[in-house]
Design a protein around this motif. Structure first.
Motif, mmCIF file in Angstrom:
data_model
loop_
_atom_site.group_PDB
_atom_site.id
_atom_site.type_symbol
_atom_site.label_atom_id
_atom_site.label_comp_id
_atom_site.label_asym_id
_atom_site.label_seq_id
_atom_site.Cartn_x
_atom_site.Cartn_y
_atom_site.Cartn_z
ATOM 1 N N ARG A 55 0.836 -1.213 0.000
ATOM 2 C CA ARG A 55 0.000 0.000 0.000
ATOM 3 C C ARG A 55 0.869 1.260 0.000
ATOM 4 O O ARG A 55 0.541 2.259 -0.656
ATOM 5 N N GLN A 56 1.977 1.204 0.716
ATOM 6 C CA GLN A 56 2.830 2.398 0.757
ATOM 7 C C GLN A 56 3.679 2.542 -0.507
ATOM 8 O O GLN A 56 3.984 3.668 -0.921
ATOM 9 N N LEU A 57 4.028 1.433 -1.136
ATOM 10 C CA LEU A 57 4.695 1.546 -2.444
ATOM 11 C C LEU A 57 3.759 2.222 -3.441
ATOM 12 O O LEU A 57 4.187 3.015 -4.285
ATOM 13 N N GLN A 58 2.462 1.909 -3.320
ATOM 14 C CA GLN A 58 1.486 2.548 -4.211
ATOM 15 C C GLN A 58 1.419 4.055 -3.957
ATOM 16 O O GLN A 58 1.262 4.844 -4.897
ATOM 17 N N ILE A 59 1.553 4.469 -2.699
ATOM 18 C CA ILE A 59 1.581 5.921 -2.400
ATOM 19 C C ILE A 59 2.777 6.562 -3.104
ATOM 20 O O ILE A 59 2.667 7.647 -3.681
ATOM 21 N N ALA A 60 3.928 5.875 -3.052
ATOM 22 C CA ALA A 60 5.124 6.413 -3.705
ATOM 23 C C ALA A 60 4.891 6.562 -5.213
ATOM 24 O O ALA A 60 5.282 7.572 -5.807
ATOM 25 N N CYS A 61 4.240 5.561 -5.812
ATOM 26 C CA CYS A 61 3.913 5.647 -7.249
ATOM 27 C C CYS A 61 3.027 6.857 -7.513
ATOM 28 O O CYS A 61 3.294 7.661 -8.409
ATOM 29 N N ASP A 62 1.962 6.961 -6.728
ATOM 30 C CA ASP A 62 0.963 8.006 -6.973
ATOM 31 C C ASP A 62 1.503 9.408 -6.711
ATOM 32 O O ASP A 62 1.043 10.372 -7.303
ATOM 33 N N SER A 63 2.469 9.523 -5.791
ATOM 34 C CA SER A 63 2.972 10.850 -5.432
ATOM 35 C C SER A 63 4.330 11.130 -6.073
ATOM 36 O O SER A 63 4.926 12.178 -5.812
ATOM 37 N N ASP A 64 4.823 10.192 -6.882
ATOM 38 C CA ASP A 64 6.107 10.368 -7.563
ATOM 39 C C ASP A 64 7.227 10.682 -6.572
ATOM 40 O O ASP A 64 7.995 11.621 -6.745
ATOM 41 N N ARG A 65 7.292 9.876 -5.523
ATOM 42 C CA ARG A 65 8.334 10.029 -4.513
ATOM 43 C C ARG A 65 9.209 8.776 -4.488
ATOM 44 O O ARG A 65 8.714 7.669 -4.738
ATOM 45 N N PRO A 66 10.510 8.937 -4.168
ATOM 46 C CA PRO A 66 11.345 7.753 -3.966
ATOM 47 C C PRO A 66 10.987 7.070 -2.649
ATOM 48 O O PRO A 66 10.224 7.616 -1.847
#
Ligand code: ZN
Length: 269
Positions: free
Chosen positions: A125-136
């Motif tokens: 779920r948190q990897l998906q946040i990184a995808c959606d927010s374009d964060r490393p």
């Protein structure tokens, strides 16, 4: 009687502390720790979030000085405290000015503080946040090499920024996969510990272009200050150790790891 230890070396080249927990440092006042870090040329500090309780604390710390930055994320130890509300908070602040990454997130099958299935779900779920927010991403992986690889494979196409597997103590298989996929590996005081030959083997194997320096303070204080509380100002010892293990000039290690940190967390638009 305390024995005299070697003073912290000060190098001309600035260093970026890519992983510490400023809110856990207790042995002296934070202002003093930051001041001493500046004196040994620590140019920026990234303080890492771990739990629902410290998400806000990290955001506040990131406002303390222009050169202090933060992350937002839930550590695998705390995976069972993850909820829709916590996720909403991380999403809300993922792109704040001083928030540079999602982390630390991942899997810890050594301590098993949370159910492994829950850890995997919360990691995804948190990897998906990184995808959606374009964060490393700042990843914590301990004794979970196979599942870490499997989950990162699911995100190979969507997670464009990659990031770091921090405090790397895993095996050569995870190292090889991560390096091939463009991740950095983070190394700290463990590289100076007698028993850590396995970690030094990975340092030798990793290209210097994919190594980040960190302390993970307050934990893992490098030699010769083991036994004291760790702090970002001990980072020069980690840089020296990486240079020694990789048999590279110290200047090259400092310059390249600095560039790696910029590329990972502070890319120019
Ligand atoms: Zn950490």
């Amino acid at each position: 009687m305390s024995k005299k230890r070697r003073e912290i070396p000060v190098f001309d080249h600035p260093i970026i502390e890519t992983h510490c927990h400023l809110d856990y440092l207790k042995d002296r006042p934070l202002a003093e720790i930051l001041e001493q870090s500046r004196k040994v040329n620590i140019e920026r500090v990234i303080t890492i979030a771990v739990s629902p309780e410290n998400l806000a604390a990290v955001r506040e710390l990131s406002q303390l000085e222009p050169w202090v930055y933060g992350t937002q994320g839930i550590h695998p130890h705390e995976a069972e405290s993850y909820s829709d509300e916590v996720e909403a908070e991380i999403r809300e602040h993922a792109r704040d000015d001083k928030i540079v990454a999602i982390g630390e997130i991942g899997l810890d099958y050594y301590y098993d503080n949370a159910d492994r299935g829950v850890q995997r779900e919360v990691f995804r779920r948190q990897l998906q946040i990184a995808c959606d927010s374009d964060r490393p991403v700042v990843i914590h992986s301990r004794e979970a090499d196979d599942d870490t690889i499997a989950i990162l494979q699911e995100f190979e196409q969507t997670l464009t920024r990659r990031g770091v597997i921090h405090s790397f103590t895993s095996g050569a298989g995870l190292a090889r996969y991560a390096l091939d996929q463009g991740w950095c590996l983070g190394f700290n005081g463990i590289t100076s510990f007698n028993k850590a030959e396995n970690v030094r083997d990975i340092v030798r194997m990793a290209p210097i272009e994919q190594i980040l320096l960190e302390t993970d303070a307050p934990f893992l204080t490098p030699v010769p200050y083991r036994g004291r509380e760790n702090a970002p100002f001990y980072l020069p010892f980690v840089a020296e150790k990486i240079a020694e293990v990789k048999d590279l000039p110290l200047d090259q290690v400092l310059a390249q790891t600095y560039q790696n940190s910029l590329r990972t967390f502070f890319p120019q638009p």
